[in-house]
Design an enzyme around this catalytic site. Sequence first.
Site, PDB file in Angstrom:
ATOM      1  N   GLN A 167       0.742  -1.291   0.023  1.00  0.00           N
ATOM      2  CA  GLN A 167      -0.076   0.117  -0.029  1.00  0.00           C
ATOM      3  C   GLN A 167       0.919   1.386  -0.036  1.00  0.00           C
ATOM      4  OE1 GLN A 167      -3.398  -0.731   3.101  1.00  0.00           O
ATOM      5  NE2 GLN A 167      -1.940  -1.972   3.768  1.00  0.00           N
ATOM      6  N   HIS A 178      -1.325   1.095  -4.365  1.00  0.00           N
ATOM      7  CA  HIS A 178      -1.971   2.539  -3.958  1.00  0.00           C
ATOM      8  C   HIS A 178      -1.008   3.645  -4.935  1.00  0.00           C
ATOM      9  CE1 HIS A 178      -3.910   1.840  -0.073  1.00  0.00           C
ATOM     10  NE2 HIS A 178      -4.601   1.124  -0.973  1.00  0.00           N
ATOM     11  N   GLY A 195       2.804  -4.346   9.054  1.00  0.00           N
ATOM     12  CA  GLY A 195       2.924  -2.970   9.453  1.00  0.00           C
ATOM     13  C   GLY A 195       1.818  -2.077   8.778  1.00  0.00           C
ATOM     14  N   ASN A 210       3.230  -6.840  13.131  1.00  0.00           N
ATOM     15  CA  ASN A 210       2.971  -5.533  13.222  1.00  0.00           C
ATOM     16  C   ASN A 210       3.338  -4.938  14.667  1.00  0.00           C
ATOM     17  OD1 ASN A 210       1.903  -3.225  11.796  1.00  0.00           O
ATOM     18  ND2 ASN A 210      -0.122  -3.242  13.150  1.00  0.00           N
ATOM     19  N   ALA A 227       9.110  -3.507  12.984  1.00  0.00           N
ATOM     20  CA  ALA A 227       9.201  -4.498  11.853  1.00  0.00           C
ATOM     21  C   ALA A 227      10.875  -4.896  11.656  1.00  0.00           C
ATOM     22  CB  ALA A 227       8.938  -3.622  10.551  1.00  0.00           C
TER      23      ALA A 227
HETATM   24  P1  OAD Z   1      -1.426   3.314   9.148  1.00  0.00           P
HETATM   25  O1  OAD Z   1      -0.870   4.599   9.361  1.00  0.00           O
HETATM   26  O2  OAD Z   1      -3.041   3.274   9.112  1.00  0.00           O
HETATM   27  O3  OAD Z   1      -1.041   1.926  10.005  1.00  0.00           O
HETATM   28  C1  OAD Z   1       0.473   1.761  10.289  1.00  0.00           C
HETATM   29  C2  OAD Z   1       0.496   0.533  10.922  1.00  0.00           C
HETATM   30  O4  OAD Z   1       1.870   0.407  11.286  1.00  0.00           O
HETATM   31  C3  OAD Z   1       0.116   0.501  12.257  1.00  0.00           C
HETATM   32  O5  OAD Z   1      -0.915  -0.608  12.600  1.00  0.00           O
HETATM   33  C4  OAD Z   1       1.108   0.675  13.139  1.00  0.00           C
HETATM   34  O6  OAD Z   1       0.947   0.101  14.606  1.00  0.00           O
HETATM   35  C5  OAD Z   1       2.193  -0.004  12.635  1.00  0.00           C
HETATM   36  N1  OAD Z   1       3.562   0.365  12.931  1.00  0.00           N
HETATM   37  C6  OAD Z   1       4.044   1.669  13.305  1.00  0.00           C
HETATM   38  N2  OAD Z   1       5.423   1.462  13.405  1.00  0.00           N
HETATM   39  C7  OAD Z   1       5.629   0.257  13.024  1.00  0.00           C
HETATM   40  C8  OAD Z   1       6.940  -0.591  13.042  1.00  0.00           C
HETATM   41  N3  OAD Z   1       8.203   0.297  13.334  1.00  0.00           N
HETATM   42  N4  OAD Z   1       6.885  -1.781  12.881  1.00  0.00           N
HETATM   43  C9  OAD Z   1       5.818  -2.414  12.587  1.00  0.00           C
HETATM   44  N5  OAD Z   1       4.563  -1.700  12.500  1.00  0.00           N
HETATM   45  C10 OAD Z   1       4.454  -0.417  12.585  1.00  0.00           C
HETATM   46  O7  OAD Z   1      -0.649   3.001   7.573  1.00  0.00           O
HETATM   47  P2  OAD Z   1      -1.452   1.947   6.538  1.00  0.00           P
HETATM   48  O8  OAD Z   1      -2.175   0.839   7.179  1.00  0.00           O
HETATM   49  O9  OAD Z   1      -0.337   1.662   5.643  1.00  0.00           O
HETATM   50  O10 OAD Z   1      -3.706   5.146   1.816  1.00  0.00           O
HETATM   51  O11 OAD Z   1      -2.420   2.815   5.853  1.00  0.00           O
HETATM   52  C11 OAD Z   1      -3.175   2.320   4.843  1.00  0.00           C
HETATM   53  C12 OAD Z   1      -3.321   3.407   3.787  1.00  0.00           C
HETATM   54  O12 OAD Z   1      -4.106   4.613   4.549  1.00  0.00           O
HETATM   55  C13 OAD Z   1      -2.225   4.071   3.103  1.00  0.00           C
HETATM   56  O13 OAD Z   1      -1.745   3.414   1.934  1.00  0.00           O
HETATM   57  C14 OAD Z   1      -2.727   5.379   2.688  1.00  0.00           C
HETATM   58  C15 OAD Z   1      -3.659   5.702   4.027  1.00  0.00           C
HETATM   59  O14 OAD Z   1      -4.598   6.581   3.835  1.00  0.00           O
HETATM   60  C16 OAD Z   1      -3.644   6.205   0.749  1.00  0.00           C
HETATM   61  O15 OAD Z   1      -3.118   6.939   0.754  1.00  0.00           O
HETATM   62  C17 OAD Z   1      -4.642   5.913  -0.426  1.00  0.00           C
END
Ligand code: OAD
Length: 242
Positions: free
Chosen positions: A96, A114, A181, A208, A226
Amino acid sequence: MIDIPKDGKIVILTGAGISKESGLDTFRGNGGLWQGFRVEKVASPHAFHENPSMVHSFYNERKSILLDKEIKPNAAHNALARLEEKWQGNVSIVTQNVDNLHERAGSKNLIHMHGELLKGRCISCDAIEIWQEEMNTESKCSHCGQIGSMRVHVVWFGEMPLKMKEIEHLLRECDAFISIGTSGNVYPAAGFVDLVSHYGMAKTVELNLEPSLNADQFSNGAYGPATEIVPKFVDELLSKLT
Ligand code: OAD
């Protein structure tokens, strides 16, 4: 950790959490990119129509951060590239993320569902081109020559993610689905684990920092940064081959 054949097909979904330790902000949570923002104000076709300069400047800033010399693939990206290289079966990454850290780590079998921050798309002729420099309302499409028709090649809210047919095929065929993640907030990606479980007997794993919104739909999970848990998981998988 999971029991799959040595030549099993693996599909990996990644989200912003895998790039966090490379220095790129996630979207949600404390300090996240969307904190204090109405996302539809910068990341929607409507926003681009109403105020293209503001949308260009938001993505130009993201781009300049990504192009900073300090931003590099981390141990998690590297581990996934190693898995693709060494595993006997097919390994596909569906990301994503709009950054380029998977490809810089060496991953080849990669789908950017994305879109990609360092590409531009012409809304007049649909041509896609590499676009590392700033984009503005005077930017010219090098394919059709139209001025002011370029937008960042990133999927916005209200738009369909890319390559969904190919992704559905991978999900239907896989022996293991690993989600890394991602918070499970944004569909269709958040629904992939459900689709995989519905299609068959694939093992499903969440890696995660903390359990995501749909953590209870995965058959296995490991939680932590991660850069620690992904290399460990990959090493465990690859140890099956020896
Ligand atoms: P989020 O910001 O929603 O979630 C990030 C995730 O990564 C959370 O569950 C955190 O707990 C986890 N996280 C943070 N730091 C971490 C680390 N060091 N190691 C492992 N995990 C970690 O991001 P996405 O789920 O990617 O879309 O968001 C999905 C979509 O929402 C994105 O692609 C974007 C956004 O709106 C578009 O722009 C179309």
